[in-house]
Design an enzyme around this catalytic site. Structure first.
Site, PDB file in Angstrom:
ATOM      1  N   GLY A 238      69.768 -73.246  19.116  1.00 26.69           N
ATOM      2  CA  GLY A 238      70.135 -72.797  17.768  1.00 26.69           C
ATOM      3  C   GLY A 238      69.994 -73.821  16.648  1.00 26.69           C
ATOM      4  O   GLY A 238      70.502 -73.598  15.552  1.00 26.69           O
ATOM      5  N   GLY A 239      69.294 -74.911  16.914  1.00 25.86           N
ATOM      6  CA  GLY A 239      69.153 -75.945  15.877  1.00 25.86           C
ATOM      7  C   GLY A 239      68.470 -75.438  14.611  1.00 25.86           C
ATOM      8  O   GLY A 239      68.860 -75.809  13.493  1.00 25.86           O
ATOM      9  N   ASP A 255      65.767 -65.105  21.591  1.00 22.95           N
ATOM     10  CA  ASP A 255      65.589 -66.024  22.722  1.00 22.95           C
ATOM     11  C   ASP A 255      66.398 -65.497  23.908  1.00 22.95           C
ATOM     12  O   ASP A 255      67.508 -64.999  23.707  1.00 22.95           O
ATOM     13  CB  ASP A 255      66.076 -67.442  22.349  1.00 22.95           C
ATOM     14  N   ASP A 275      61.606 -60.787  24.108  1.00 22.39           N
ATOM     15  CA  ASP A 275      60.392 -61.601  24.053  1.00 22.39           C
ATOM     16  C   ASP A 275      59.940 -61.780  22.594  1.00 22.39           C
ATOM     17  O   ASP A 275      59.706 -60.790  21.892  1.00 22.39           O
ATOM     18  CB  ASP A 275      59.299 -60.889  24.875  1.00 22.39           C
ATOM     19  N   ASP A 291      59.680 -71.716  17.076  1.00 24.63           N
ATOM     20  CA  ASP A 291      59.623 -72.983  17.819  1.00 24.63           C
ATOM     21  C   ASP A 291      59.436 -72.704  19.313  1.00 24.63           C
ATOM     22  O   ASP A 291      59.899 -73.473  20.158  1.00 24.63           O
ATOM     23  CB  ASP A 291      60.937 -73.761  17.556  1.00 24.63           C
ATOM     24  N   LYS A 320      52.655 -76.818  19.694  1.00 17.41           N
ATOM     25  CA  LYS A 320      52.708 -77.889  20.704  1.00 17.41           C
ATOM     26  C   LYS A 320      51.264 -78.220  21.056  1.00 17.41           C
ATOM     27  O   LYS A 320      50.496 -77.329  21.458  1.00 17.41           O
ATOM     28  CB  LYS A 320      53.452 -77.418  21.962  1.00 17.41           C
TER      29      LYS A 320
HETATM   30  C1  LIG Z   1      62.005 -75.981  21.870  1.00  8.33           C
HETATM   31  S1  LIG Z   1      63.088 -74.691  22.283  1.00  8.33           S
HETATM   32  C2  LIG Z   1      63.698 -74.186  20.733  1.00  8.33           C
HETATM   33  C3  LIG Z   1      64.707 -75.092  20.156  1.00  8.33           C
HETATM   34  C4  LIG Z   1      65.329 -74.511  18.899  1.00  8.33           C
HETATM   35  N1  LIG Z   1      64.372 -74.421  17.818  1.00  8.33           N
HETATM   36  C5  LIG Z   1      66.481 -75.335  18.429  1.00  8.33           C
HETATM   37  O1  LIG Z   1      66.389 -75.940  17.329  1.00  8.33           O
HETATM   38  O2  LIG Z   1      67.519 -75.389  19.119  1.00  8.33           O
HETATM   39  C6  LIG Z   1      62.029 -73.424  22.732  1.00  8.33           C
HETATM   40  C7  LIG Z   1      62.702 -72.101  23.006  1.00  8.33           C
HETATM   41  O3  LIG Z   1      61.706 -71.108  23.047  1.00  8.33           O
HETATM   42  C8  LIG Z   1      62.141 -70.097  23.921  1.00  8.33           C
HETATM   43  N2  LIG Z   1      61.001 -69.242  24.273  1.00  8.33           N
HETATM   44  C9  LIG Z   1      59.866 -69.577  24.928  1.00  8.33           C
HETATM   45  N3  LIG Z   1      59.070 -68.502  25.067  1.00  8.33           N
HETATM   46  C10 LIG Z   1      59.715 -67.487  24.457  1.00  8.33           C
HETATM   47  C11 LIG Z   1      59.415 -66.117  24.258  1.00  8.33           C
HETATM   48  N4  LIG Z   1      58.274 -65.587  24.686  1.00  8.33           N
HETATM   49  N5  LIG Z   1      60.304 -65.351  23.585  1.00  8.33           N
HETATM   50  C12 LIG Z   1      61.456 -65.863  23.134  1.00  8.33           C
HETATM   51  N6  LIG Z   1      61.806 -67.154  23.301  1.00  8.33           N
HETATM   52  C13 LIG Z   1      60.946 -67.955  23.948  1.00  8.33           C
HETATM   53  C14 LIG Z   1      62.755 -70.870  25.080  1.00  8.33           C
HETATM   54  O4  LIG Z   1      63.687 -70.053  25.773  1.00  8.33           O
HETATM   55  C15 LIG Z   1      63.406 -72.041  24.359  1.00  8.33           C
HETATM   56  O5  LIG Z   1      64.796 -71.793  24.140  1.00  8.33           O
END
Ligand SMILES: C[S@@+](CC[C@H](N)C(=O)[O-])C[C@H]1O[C@@H](n2cnc3c(N)ncnc32)[C@H](O)[C@@H]1O
Length: 370
Positions: A238-239, A255, A275, A291, A320
């Site tokens: 949640g950042g 998420d 998703d 993100d 990325k």
């Molecule tokens: C780098 S983290 C995000 C950190 C977030 N921006 C923060 O500030 O706390 C990446 C997130 O993307 C989510 N994620 C990856 N693929 C996804 C998808 N297809 N749908 C939803 N969430 C996804 C992962 O579960 C993970 O929590």
């Protein structure tokens, strides 16, 4: 009016000693991204018809473009927008390196060079590369700053729009000296915004979005207003959502992972465990932030799809990067978005930047212009 007109790189004919043109462009970047930074400055200078070569030592966190004809660099510098660069944290028009600075008087040659480049400066920044080795120079630059600033007093005090004077120390006896123009450069020493991790933020990633807002949002009062709406794809923990909630923006956080409960208590957040590639809001939102850890081209296509449908006004998204061909990959993603939006006739502004808080990634910003 752009400041390049006010502070022409080309020395204006004035009484007194003539100014000289800077011979180089000095760029600071993230350690390990010198190749990418070098590639993009070559592309940019070539497009502007400025011939030169680059010096880019691996892991040095800086790159130097040496113009073959400094006069041409001076005449065409206004075509080189800092905003257009992805991997450069700062971009300085420089002379040097000044090697073998005498240990008992470094000030005189530095001041002579500074006086030769511009008549007056707004401020003085003594800098080093963002590497562990260069950090060892910090004690030296701290000690040197006061006597140098005192000696340079006659050159400083040029008003906030005047160029900034930068001295970039390679060692305690070798430095580049140059300047930036305040409205076409990064506003932080070393090109690094020093942001403090807020105590209540659920992750360090929060700083990426905070920095993205600082870098890309030029009208915060209209672009980040309380009451706006947002979608955060890949939100957990949640950042990024925290940054939106802080600004009283209603956020749908998408998420499968858990969100910090305090965010849910704010009353501004709806958490959907679904998703991010399938979700679409029922009506357009002001902000899309994303993100998710995924292939960059997949994220680029997703953002382009939303944009083609007018599903947001502004988007911040993280790409990325792969291990290799990182610059090419960003340009490929840019191409995907540009092509899609051109086909739909959507006016927009698209920028990419490797933020200080980004690691093996870059951040994109897309604004749909009505
Ligand atoms: C780098 S983290 C995000 C950190 C977030 N921006 C923060 O500030 O706390 C990446 C997130 O993307 C989510 N994620 C990856 N693929 C996804 C998808 N297809 N749908 C939803 N969430 C996804 C992962 O579960 C993970 O929590």
């Amino acid at each position: 009016m752009h400041s390049f007109r006010r502070f022409q790189l080309k020395p204006a004919p004035r009484p007194g000693k003539a100014l000289t043109s800077p011979s180089s462009i000095l760029l600071y970047c993230r350690r390990g991204f010198e190749k990418e930074c070098a590639a993009e400055i070559l592309v940019q200078t070539q497009a502007a018809g400025i011939s030169g070569h680059v010096r880019a030592k691996e892991n040095s966190a800086h790159v130097v473009f040496v113009a073959h004809e400094p006069e041409i660099l001076a005449n065409r510098a206004a075509r080189l927008r800092f905003d257009a660069l992805i991997f450069a944290r700062q971009r300085i028009f420089a002379s040097g390196p000044l090697a073998d600075l005498p240990v008992d008087d470094r000030i005189t040659p530095l001041l002579d060079t500074a006086a030769g480049l511009q008549r007056r400066y707004s401020t003085l920044w003594l800098e080093t590369a963002d590497t562990n080795e260069a950090k060892e120079l910090a004690a030296f630059t701290r000690k040197f700053e006061r006597p140098f600033a005192a000696a340079a007093a006659g050159l400083l005090g040029g008003g906030p729009q005047a160029p900034r004077l930068h001295v970039f120390f390679l060692t305690s006896t070798a430095a580049y000296l140059g300047y930036t123009l305040p409205d076409d450069s990064a506003p932080w020493p070393c090109g690094i915004p020093r942001l403090k991790l807020p105590r209540s933020a659920p992750s360090r990633s929060t700083l990426k979005l905070e920095e993205a807002f600082l870098v890309f949002v030029d009208r915060p009062e209209t672009m980040l207003r309380p009451g706006m709406s947002a979608v955060d794809l890949g939100a957990a923990p949640g950042g990024w959502t925290w940054q939106l909630v802080r600004r009283h923006i209603r956020t749908t956080a998408v998420d499968n992972g858990n969100l910090d409960p305090a965010l849910l208590d704010s009353g501004l957040v709806t958490h959907l465990r679904t998703d991010g590639f399938r979700f679409r809001p029922s009506r357009p939102v002001d902000w899309l932030v994303c993100d998710m850890v995924e292939q960059p081209s997949r994220i680029a296509r997703l953002v382009a799809d939303w944009a083609a449908d007018g599903a947001f006004r502004y988007a911040v998204f993280n790409l990325k990067l792969p291990m290799n061909r990182r610059y090419e990959e960003v340009e490929r993603c840019r191409g995907l978005i540009e092509e899609r939006l051109a086909a739909q006739g959507v006016s927009h502004r698209l920028r990419f930047r490797q933020l200080y808080h980004d690691r093996e990634e870059v951040t994109g910003f897309l604004e749909l212009v009505s």
